[in-house]
Structure formats: C-alpha cells, structure tokens
Design a protein around this motif. Sequence first.
Motif, short mmCIF file in Angstrom:
data_model
loop_
_atom_site.label_atom_id
_atom_site.label_comp_id
_atom_site.label_asym_id
_atom_site.label_seq_id
_atom_site.Cartn_x
_atom_site.Cartn_y
_atom_site.Cartn_z
N GLN A 55 -3.97 -12.76 -5.01
CA GLN A 55 -5.08 -12.27 -5.70
C GLN A 55 -5.06 -10.64 -5.40
N ARG A 56 -4.50 -10.09 -4.46
CA ARG A 56 -4.54 -8.58 -4.22
C ARG A 56 -3.31 -7.90 -4.38
N GLN A 57 -2.38 -8.02 -5.41
CA GLN A 57 -1.05 -7.53 -5.42
C GLN A 57 -0.88 -6.12 -5.13
N GLU A 58 -1.95 -5.37 -5.52
CA GLU A 58 -2.03 -3.77 -5.09
C GLU A 58 -1.74 -3.45 -3.70
N ASP A 59 -2.32 -4.64 -2.88
CA ASP A 59 -2.30 -4.51 -1.56
C ASP A 59 -1.00 -4.58 -0.77
N ILE A 60 -0.08 -5.45 -1.32
CA ILE A 60 1.17 -6.08 -0.86
C ILE A 60 1.75 -4.64 -0.35
N MET A 61 2.26 -3.84 -0.98
CA MET A 61 3.06 -2.68 -0.41
C MET A 61 2.06 -1.95 0.64
N VAL A 62 0.80 -1.50 0.27
CA VAL A 62 -0.11 -0.73 1.04
C VAL A 62 0.17 -1.43 2.53
N ILE A 63 -0.23 -2.83 2.55
CA ILE A 63 -0.12 -3.30 3.92
C ILE A 63 1.40 -3.50 4.69
N ALA A 64 2.26 -3.81 3.92
CA ALA A 64 3.99 -3.76 4.24
C ALA A 64 4.22 -2.44 4.78
N ALA A 90 11.61 -8.23 9.50
CA ALA A 90 12.49 -7.09 9.07
C ALA A 90 12.81 -5.80 9.80
N VAL A 91 11.72 -5.41 10.78
CA VAL A 91 12.05 -4.18 11.43
C VAL A 91 12.98 -4.77 12.58
N ALA A 92 12.78 -6.06 13.23
CA ALA A 92 13.80 -6.54 14.24
C ALA A 92 14.96 -6.72 13.80
N LEU A 93 15.17 -6.99 12.55
CA LEU A 93 16.67 -7.11 11.98
C LEU A 93 17.35 -6.19 11.52
N GLY A 94 16.51 -5.20 10.97
CA GLY A 94 16.76 -4.11 10.01
C GLY A 94 17.66 -3.16 10.75
N HIS A 115 2.24 -0.31 6.06
CA HIS A 115 1.24 0.15 7.23
C HIS A 115 2.06 -0.79 8.64
N VAL A 116 2.31 -1.90 8.05
CA VAL A 116 3.01 -2.79 9.20
C VAL A 116 4.32 -2.31 9.51
N LEU A 117 5.04 -1.79 8.56
CA LEU A 117 6.33 -1.31 8.95
C LEU A 117 6.34 -0.02 9.95
N GLU A 118 5.37 0.81 9.53
CA GLU A 118 5.27 2.05 10.49
C GLU A 118 4.78 1.63 11.68
N THR A 119 3.75 0.61 11.87
CA THR A 119 3.28 0.26 13.12
C THR A 119 4.48 -0.48 14.11
N LEU A 145 2.75 -11.92 5.66
CA LEU A 145 3.37 -10.67 5.21
C LEU A 145 3.61 -9.77 6.64
N GLU A 146 2.67 -9.92 7.57
CA GLU A 146 2.88 -9.05 8.88
C GLU A 146 4.05 -9.72 9.59
N ASN A 147 3.97 -11.11 9.59
CA ASN A 147 5.42 -11.45 10.23
C ASN A 147 6.49 -11.26 9.62
#
Length: 457
Positions: free
Chosen positions: A293-302, A347-351, A304-308, A340-342
């Motif tokens: 229900q929060r599609q606007e947040d998907i890429m914001v969170i993704a 993706a970071v581990a495999l990318g 952020h997690v990618l950077e971390t 989403l975090e997992n």
Amino acid sequence: AVGCDVLAVPTGTDGIEAIREKTFDLVITDLRLPGTDGLSVLRTAKGKESQTEVLVITAHGSVDTAVEAMKLGAFDYITKPFQMDELLLIVERVGSMIMLRRENQDLKHQLEEKFCFNGILGANSQMRAVLEKIKLVAETDSTVLIVGESGTGKELVANALHQNSARKGYPLIKVSCAALPESLLEAELFGHEKGAFTGALRQRRGRFEMANRGTLFLDEIGEISPVVQVKLLRVLQERTFERVGSNEPIETDVRLVCATQKDLRKEVAQGRFREDLFYRLNVVPIVVPPLRQRQEDIMVIAEHVLETCSLKLNKHLRGFSQQARELLLRYSYPGNVRELENMVERAVALGRDQAAVQPPDLCGFQSCPYLGGVQQESCGFCSEGLTGGKKKKDATLTALAAARESFEKDYIVSVLERVDGSRTTASRILGLSRKALWEKCKRYGIPSAHGDGGGGD
C-alpha cells in the motif's frame, strides 16, 4: 578575498596546530615551510575534515609533487610566480563550491527530515501520518499498540518511541511473547524466586524490573495466554506485580509499548483476548501499513538499503537498472519491508562491482524468469506470475520517483552551470565520483556542453 576571515601563521608547525584547534573551509599552504612541509599540512587538514579544501603553492613545482598533492586531496596546485588575481579566482571557486555543497547538504537534511525518522523511511502519505503520530506520542507516557503485518517495521516504531521520549536514558527491554510458552513467559515478564519451580535455582529479575523507568516492548501481544493477560492487566491498573513464587508486591514505572499482527478486536469478539486489557493497551493505536500500500516508498527504501549494504559489503553498485526497478515496483511484498531489505542485500552480494543491479541479482536466479528463463518454485516473482499467462500490468515509475529524478537532473545542471561546466568541481559538490557524475549526465541526457562528454574536464 572579500568576505573571508583569514588566519595567517608563520610556520608549517603553527599551521598544523591551528588546523587541529579550528576547522577551516580553505587552507592555503606553501610547499616548503619552516618547521614542516606543506604536504604534512595538507595531510593534517584532510585527515581532520575531508571537506576542508587545500591549495598548495610552491616555487619548486614538479609533476611528482603536483601528483602527490592531488592524490592527498588538494583542491588545486599553483606555482610561483603567480598573479594575485589568479589566486583570488581560485579562492572564489572554492567559496562557490562550498556554498553549493552546503545547499546540497541542506536539501539532503530536508529530505531526511521529511521522509525519514529514526530509521523509518516513508514518503507515502500514510507513512508520513504514522511518522507524525510517532513524534507526537513519543513525548508522552501513554501506552501504545502498534498494529501491522509481519515485516512492516513495528519494532522500528517501538525504538523510535523510546529514543525520542524522556525515558531514552533508561533501558528499552524487548520480549517476543510468541517465542515463549505460558509458564516461561510469566517468569520472563515478572521474574521468579529461587525454588519457585523446577529449574529455578536462583532468584531472577523479570523484564518489568529490568525496564524500570524505561520502556518495555511486548511483541506479538496477541499470543499471550488468558493467565498472563490477567496478570498484565493488574500491572497496568496497579503499577505493581509479584515475582513467581512470591507474594511481595514490587512497584514498577514502565512505559508499555505493544505490537501485534492480529486484529485484537476480532480476538476479543471470539473470546481469545480480554476486552478490558485490549482497551488498556489500545490507548494510542499506531497502524503501520503494508508495503504493497506504499508503492512510493519501495524505491526510497530500496535505494537506502542498497547504499547501506554496499558500504557494509565494500561494493560500489550503480543503482538499479530499469528492469530491476520495474520488477521491484510490480511485486506485492508479502514479507513487507523485511523482504525488500533481504532482496536488496542479496542483490548487493550477487551484483557485480561498478554495475547496476539486474533482475537476476534480486531474485537470486541467473535464469531469471523475468528475462525469459525457467520459472523457479522458490522465487517470489515467479509465484506472482510475472511471466506466463498471468502477467501483471507493467508498472511505471511512481510520481515520487519521477519527481526525485527530475529534481536530481535539474540540480546537476544548475551545479554544472555555476562551476562553468567543471565536472571535477561539480562531483565534489554533489558528493559523487567523476565517473558516477558522468553516468548520471549520460542517463539524464545532460549535453556535453556541461562537460567534455567523456567524464573528464
């Protein structure tokens, strides 16, 4: 230069002492100095504050010293003899860059204040309302009931409530009510006396005692038995309890925060949860919406997690490919933010280093069904029918994501214009590598008039 506060010192040693005592925007140093050399001054300045710019001046210029100074982080290198106007021009460039950098930092802080609170990210209107409610309730001692599906971040809400309360200097104690059977949960909450039951070899304090003057977070409160419900109700009413095996009352000063993924009203209606306890717990309800229900947040969170995760795993990934973005925006996330975090951590581990995240990195299968490969039984994307006869409607970038990209493009263009197209200077202001800036210019179609078109100046 006009408008600059200047501190002059006679030796390199004095310069180093001044740098250690005070932070400077710009340090101008000769290479050869009494006491110590200019490169030592440069190392000290950059070591204390990476954003301090250093201009090295010397009459003994050479390629080797110039390269060494630039490697150590010098802003520029100028040889004697030079015109004072030349020096002032460099100082003005530094001043403009610092001003733009601060504007950029201010914008970042504004975005963080608007969309982030104690690690909880939310650009969606529902989540912004949740964040505002947390900020208001945190200052009180009211009991809070956090409701939401598994993985939505209920524990993060509890953390934020505690860390922004007057009790933050005291313990935040957490108990998972679903993880313990009734007999052990009672002893865990209230403690027990020596010999109170088999295995009670010594007296033990319970979580209510341990959380005194702080906050007690009871996760999955809907799982507690009727017996424990009665005892918990008494604590809330009387602010006292007894250890298991004792009749001596113990006073407690605890702020109670509970969480559940169950509908406690239905549990009350079906006789599985006490109505009086429900009303005691439901003083301030906070409902955390599921990620679908929060599609606007998907890429914001993704992002952020990618950077971390990239920092944690020492990788440098260039964001998400368009196909990866579409895949993330299509998915319903039954596991919510935790899933989403997992997914992004995988993706970071495999990318591949220095590459954008691709769909196979997200799902963990190189024969990714999204790219026409064989469907995988354990792949969440496959289970939702992203390939085959039951394709979901293609997702486009959300309004928020599009607005963010439009803002980023306009801001990069404005920075490049203000530094006369110098991508080296612009990359410093924006906090990007020159290569990353070149990639963004290429992605947004920023013409080579703003640079050389090849990533260099």
